[in-house]
Design a protein around this motif. Sequence first.
Motif, PDB file in Angstrom:
ATOM      1  N   ASP A  73       1.003  -1.232   0.069  1.00 49.07           N
ATOM      2  CA  ASP A  73      -0.120  -0.135  -0.034  1.00 49.07           C
ATOM      3  C   ASP A  73       1.021   1.298  -0.027  1.00 49.07           C
ATOM      4  OD1 ASP A  73      -1.960   2.034   0.334  1.00 49.07           O
ATOM      5  OD2 ASP A  73      -2.930   1.272   1.951  1.00 49.07           O
ATOM      6  N   GLU A  74       0.689   2.204  -1.025  1.00 51.83           N
ATOM      7  CA  GLU A  74       1.664   3.298  -1.082  1.00 51.83           C
ATOM      8  C   GLU A  74       1.058   4.683  -0.982  1.00 51.83           C
ATOM      9  OE1 GLU A  74       2.645   4.373  -5.376  1.00 51.83           O
ATOM     10  OE2 GLU A  74       2.126   2.574  -5.767  1.00 51.83           O
ATOM     11  N   THR A  75      -0.013   4.563   0.003  1.00 45.02           N
ATOM     12  CA  THR A  75      -0.757   5.762   0.446  1.00 45.02           C
ATOM     13  C   THR A  75      -0.060   6.170   1.753  1.00 45.02           C
ATOM     14  OG1 THR A  75      -2.866   4.642  -0.353  1.00 45.02           O
ATOM     15  CG2 THR A  75      -2.998   6.567   1.174  1.00 45.02           C
ATOM     16  N   MET A  76       0.386   7.166   1.558  1.00 44.37           N
ATOM     17  CA  MET A  76       1.171   7.931   2.909  1.00 44.37           C
ATOM     18  C   MET A  76      -0.319   8.664   3.653  1.00 44.37           C
ATOM     19  SD  MET A  76       4.528   9.732   1.277  1.00 44.37           S
ATOM     20  CE  MET A  76       3.891  10.478  -0.287  1.00 44.37           C
ATOM     21  N   PRO A  77      -0.150   8.235   5.150  1.00 43.28           N
ATOM     22  CA  PRO A  77       0.940   7.830   5.732  1.00 43.28           C
ATOM     23  C   PRO A  77       0.745   6.379   6.138  1.00 43.28           C
ATOM     24  CG  PRO A  77      -0.326   8.716   7.372  1.00 43.28           C
ATOM     25  CD  PRO A  77      -0.922   8.899   5.875  1.00 43.28           C
ATOM     26  N   GLY A 475       1.988   8.226  20.630  1.00 40.28           N
ATOM     27  CA  GLY A 475       1.023   8.829  21.391  1.00 40.28           C
ATOM     28  C   GLY A 475      -0.056   9.383  20.307  1.00 40.28           C
ATOM     29  N   ASP A 476       0.000   8.804  18.893  1.00 34.64           N
ATOM     30  CA  ASP A 476      -0.785   9.554  17.796  1.00 34.64           C
ATOM     31  C   ASP A 476      -1.451   8.135  17.223  1.00 34.64           C
ATOM     32  OD1 ASP A 476      -1.886  11.235  16.118  1.00 34.64           O
ATOM     33  OD2 ASP A 476      -0.114  11.075  14.855  1.00 34.64           O
ATOM     34  N   PRO A 477      -2.176   7.283  17.854  1.00 34.09           N
ATOM     35  CA  PRO A 477      -2.392   6.135  17.283  1.00 34.09           C
ATOM     36  C   PRO A 477      -3.260   6.333  15.716  1.00 34.09           C
ATOM     37  CG  PRO A 477      -3.847   6.394  19.194  1.00 34.09           C
ATOM     38  CD  PRO A 477      -2.508   7.380  19.132  1.00 34.09           C
ATOM     39  N   LEU A 478      -4.051   7.149  15.736  1.00 34.64           N
ATOM     40  CA  LEU A 478      -4.667   7.315  14.437  1.00 34.64           C
ATOM     41  C   LEU A 478      -4.208   8.205  13.315  1.00 34.64           C
ATOM     42  CD1 LEU A 478      -8.322   7.967  15.938  1.00 34.64           C
ATOM     43  CD2 LEU A 478      -7.143   5.838  15.231  1.00 34.64           C
ATOM     44  N   LYS A 479      -2.858   8.604  13.504  1.00 34.95           N
ATOM     45  CA  LYS A 479      -2.028   9.361  12.840  1.00 34.95           C
ATOM     46  C   LYS A 479      -2.491  10.808  12.479  1.00 34.95           C
ATOM     47  CE  LYS A 479       0.463   5.276  11.122  1.00 34.95           C
ATOM     48  NZ  LYS A 479       1.006   4.909   9.617  1.00 34.95           N
ATOM     49  N   HIS A 480      -3.623  11.214  13.163  1.00 31.73           N
ATOM     50  CA  HIS A 480      -4.033  12.806  13.185  1.00 31.73           C
ATOM     51  C   HIS A 480      -2.689  13.665  12.870  1.00 31.73           C
ATOM     52  CE1 HIS A 480      -7.849  11.171  13.199  1.00 31.73           C
ATOM     53  NE2 HIS A 480      -8.022  11.009  14.329  1.00 31.73           N
ATOM     54  N   ARG A 481      -1.776  13.634  14.171  1.00 34.57           N
ATOM     55  CA  ARG A 481      -0.678  14.476  14.137  1.00 34.57           C
ATOM     56  C   ARG A 481       0.193  14.408  12.835  1.00 34.57           C
ATOM     57  NH1 ARG A 481       3.695  15.295  19.141  1.00 34.57           N
ATOM     58  NH2 ARG A 481       4.295  17.421  18.580  1.00 34.57           N
ATOM     59  N   ARG A 483      -0.439  13.344  10.085  1.00 40.64           N
ATOM     60  CA  ARG A 483      -1.039  13.834   8.781  1.00 40.64           C
ATOM     61  C   ARG A 483      -0.843  15.506   8.645  1.00 40.64           C
ATOM     62  NH1 ARG A 483      -4.209   9.499   9.415  1.00 40.64           N
ATOM     63  NH2 ARG A 483      -4.562   7.974   7.595  1.00 40.64           N
ATOM     64  N   ASP A 484      -1.549  15.962  10.095  1.00 44.40           N
ATOM     65  CA  ASP A 484      -1.268  17.482  10.186  1.00 44.40           C
ATOM     66  C   ASP A 484       0.021  17.873   9.923  1.00 44.40           C
ATOM     67  OD1 ASP A 484      -3.881  17.519  10.606  1.00 44.40           O
ATOM     68  OD2 ASP A 484      -3.762  17.609  12.710  1.00 44.40           O
ATOM     69  N   THR A 485       1.108  17.323  10.408  1.00 41.20           N
ATOM     70  CA  THR A 485       2.574  17.572  10.355  1.00 41.20           C
ATOM     71  C   THR A 485       3.025  17.700   8.872  1.00 41.20           C
ATOM     72  OG1 THR A 485       2.867  17.048  12.437  1.00 41.20           O
ATOM     73  CG2 THR A 485       4.735  17.261  11.363  1.00 41.20           C
ATOM     74  N   TYR A 486       2.940  16.623   8.357  1.00 43.25           N
ATOM     75  CA  TYR A 486       3.651  16.167   6.991  1.00 43.25           C
ATOM     76  C   TYR A 486       2.717  16.490   5.826  1.00 43.25           C
ATOM     77  CZ  TYR A 486       7.033  14.432  10.400  1.00 43.25           C
ATOM     78  OH  TYR A 486       7.834  14.269  11.507  1.00 43.25           O
ATOM     79  N   LEU A 487       1.471  15.915   5.828  1.00 50.22           N
ATOM     80  CA  LEU A 487       0.676  15.558   4.578  1.00 50.22           C
ATOM     81  C   LEU A 487      -0.534  16.504   4.414  1.00 50.22           C
ATOM     82  CD1 LEU A 487       0.734  11.839   5.314  1.00 50.22           C
ATOM     83  CD2 LEU A 487       2.366  13.042   3.649  1.00 50.22           C
ATOM     84  N   PRO A 491      -2.285  17.322  -0.034  1.00 53.06           N
ATOM     85  CA  PRO A 491      -2.823  16.003   0.408  1.00 53.06           C
ATOM     86  C   PRO A 491      -1.973  14.553  -0.222  1.00 53.06           C
ATOM     87  CG  PRO A 491      -4.428  17.661   0.135  1.00 53.06           C
ATOM     88  CD  PRO A 491      -3.092  18.258  -0.266  1.00 53.06           C
ATOM     89  N   GLY A 492      -1.517  13.817   0.769  1.00 55.73           N
ATOM     90  CA  GLY A 492      -0.925  12.526   0.202  1.00 55.73           C
ATOM     91  C   GLY A 492       0.594  12.668  -0.072  1.00 55.73           C
ATOM     92  N   ILE A 493       0.880  14.061   0.046  1.00 53.87           N
ATOM     93  CA  ILE A 493       2.368  14.302  -0.486  1.00 53.87           C
ATOM     94  C   ILE A 493       3.304  14.750   0.695  1.00 53.87           C
ATOM     95  CG2 ILE A 493       3.866  15.596  -1.923  1.00 53.87           C
ATOM     96  CD1 ILE A 493       2.351  13.754  -3.494  1.00 53.87           C
ATOM     97  N   TRP A 494       4.437  14.340   0.917  1.00 57.67           N
ATOM     98  CA  TRP A 494       5.468  14.684   2.095  1.00 57.67           C
ATOM     99  C   TRP A 494       5.643  16.308   1.718  1.00 57.67           C
ATOM    100  CZ3 TRP A 494       6.831  11.811   6.499  1.00 57.67           C
ATOM    101  CH2 TRP A 494       7.938  12.533   7.168  1.00 57.67           C
ATOM    102  N   ARG A 495       5.450  16.975   2.746  1.00 57.28           N
ATOM    103  CA  ARG A 495       5.866  18.599   2.609  1.00 57.28           C
ATOM    104  C   ARG A 495       7.079  18.547   3.812  1.00 57.28           C
ATOM    105  NH1 ARG A 495       5.344  22.704   5.778  1.00 57.28           N
ATOM    106  NH2 ARG A 495       5.661  24.824   5.003  1.00 57.28           N
ATOM    107  N   HIS A 496       8.133  18.862   3.438  1.00 54.87           N
ATOM    108  CA  HIS A 496       9.017  18.752   4.430  1.00 54.87           C
ATOM    109  C   HIS A 496       9.539  20.264   5.075  1.00 54.87           C
ATOM    110  CE1 HIS A 496      12.466  16.373   6.165  1.00 54.87           C
ATOM    111  NE2 HIS A 496      13.459  17.467   6.062  1.00 54.87           N
TER     112      HIS A 496
END
Length: 642
Positions: A73-77, A475-481, A483-487, A491-496
């Motif tokens: 599965d290549e869908t980030m994250p 401490g971010d089991p649903l990956k909300h933080r 996604r907010d940090t990087y994606l 959307p769906g692309i890593w912004r550094h």
Amino acid sequence: MTSEVLWLPRPDAVETTNIGRFGQWLSRREERDLTSYPALWQYSVERLRPFWGAVWEYFGLGSTVPEHRVLADETMPDTVWFPDETFNYARAVLTAPGVAEDDVLVRAYSDTRDPVEWTLADLREAVARARAGLVAHGVRRGDRVAAWMPNIPETFALMLASASLGAVFSSCAPEFGAKAVLDRFAQIEPKVLVAVDGYRYGPKSIDRTEDVKRVVRGLEGLGSVVMLPYLDPDATFEGETWDRFCAYDEGVAFEPLTFDHPLYILYSSGTTGLPKAIVHSHGGMAIEHAKMHSLHHDLGPGDRFFWYSTTGWMMWNYLVSAPIVGAGVVLFDGMPDPAGMWRLAEESGTTFFGTSAPFLMACRSRGIKPSEEADLSRLKGIGSTGAPLPAVGFDYVYEQISATAQLQSLSGGTDLCTGFIGGAPTVPVWRGELSCRCLGANVQSFDPEGRPGIGREGELVIASPMPSMPVGLWGDPLKHRYRDTYLTDFPGIWRHGDWITITDRGSAVISGRSDATLNRGGVRMGTAEFYAVVEAVDGVADSLVVHLDDPGHDRLLLYVALKEGVELDDDLRRRITGALREQLSPRHVPDEVRQVPEVPRTLSGKKVEVPVKKILKGAKPEEAIARDALANPGALRWFLPG
């Protein structure tokens, strides 16, 4: 964009370098020519599955994997890599291909004690003993093991022992204050803490025994504390000591783990709020670091890899992966004396010397001539990271350090625990540029609408997943933080978070953090470009620029730290502003130039433009930045009003 070529690959690089041999092997496998770097990079980002499957197989990390099971599965994250494979990072390191049991694998130097050498057999025994200690203290798969320890062999052994069990390792350097340690370790609730009693930094002794007690009191659920007498080998402590902890050798076994099983937790700088606890995986670290160390740094059996780092910076984790490709590691704990580091490179037989851009610029500023300090003929590579290296830094390396070593200016981050723009033995070095986007790293320059471009500045993004992207934030089991940090921005692309220009030849220029951009009169500019001009002016040692861009009150303030004996007078101001006007633009001439004794930096050496900007706008220092995240918190007082 044109730039001077400072180094060229050997004509026979395809036959004599690791990346050349890998390209030949992959060319035969794919029945197409992948020996040129542009062709290999394009293949690596367009054909993710066969490329990473080839890296996995080529470096003996596992057997051949069907393409569709390399990346399920290549869908980030929510990317899923190698879902059917079992793996253990510690086994990969301790296999050390091409290294005999009695070969020295670890060389360690310190301001605190005499040099230490460990063979591969010594390292395995140390890991076995630390593993037995962890088991005796009840550590199991998934438990956290924390180390408040320096860059010494024992820390390396403890990390591998934790990995062998499937426990999750995390480290802080001893120079971190108690609050900074608690801000990190309290988030992950370790079962075991291993700490040193203190250390020496140059001539200064720093005792940490009271700070250790404070940290222990602040860690809920902590089961055991182990003390390593490092500053005072004869000191006695209540409870467990390192020697007792490591009293038994019960051999090394390796838990079979999933590819994405947590290996260790790294932390963001924590300049505002709590540091992010970034979770990296066994498989992701091993496959990424094998690729970088062998194919980009050209490391293998017989090489010795040194990167000046503490255990609080991701470059330590990067460094100690080198045995995966058979290279030895050189560790150093102490004050990075500009001349002494080059003598250490000679003494240790280092073949690839890595450091930070600020260190190289400090050597240049002090007039250090490394080639006169030490015999550096064994060096085939010099690495620089932590900040963009100005063009004059490139000149310094080739004029004063080595005319033959390849300079690799690297950009990456703690978030991926690697470099994703750097160099390769089959790519030239262009003055002031990062030579190439790394294999498997689909780095692009996006405009605000998310369109990639060449030859113009844009947001640095990674448009395809990489195995070393974190498996989560603690401490971010649903990956909300996450996604907010990087994606979120794309959307769906890593912004550094950096500005980047990619040239038509595949090299790149990083022009600074996108959250610290200077934008005056519609002319946008990264701070790295600004610093390169200012710090090339004779007399300037360091600088920090802040753009106060409130409506109706637009001001550009430049703060300069000057070399010893230099004062900021009208002549120096004219030379600074004249250089900026001529080399950048009239709009980027500062409204004021002020002298400060030093520029505030994080523990990893980064300038803190955004927090200083907040302070200048009226925020209290404690609201703008966590003081324990700074290497020199006293430097903030020069930016307070009044």
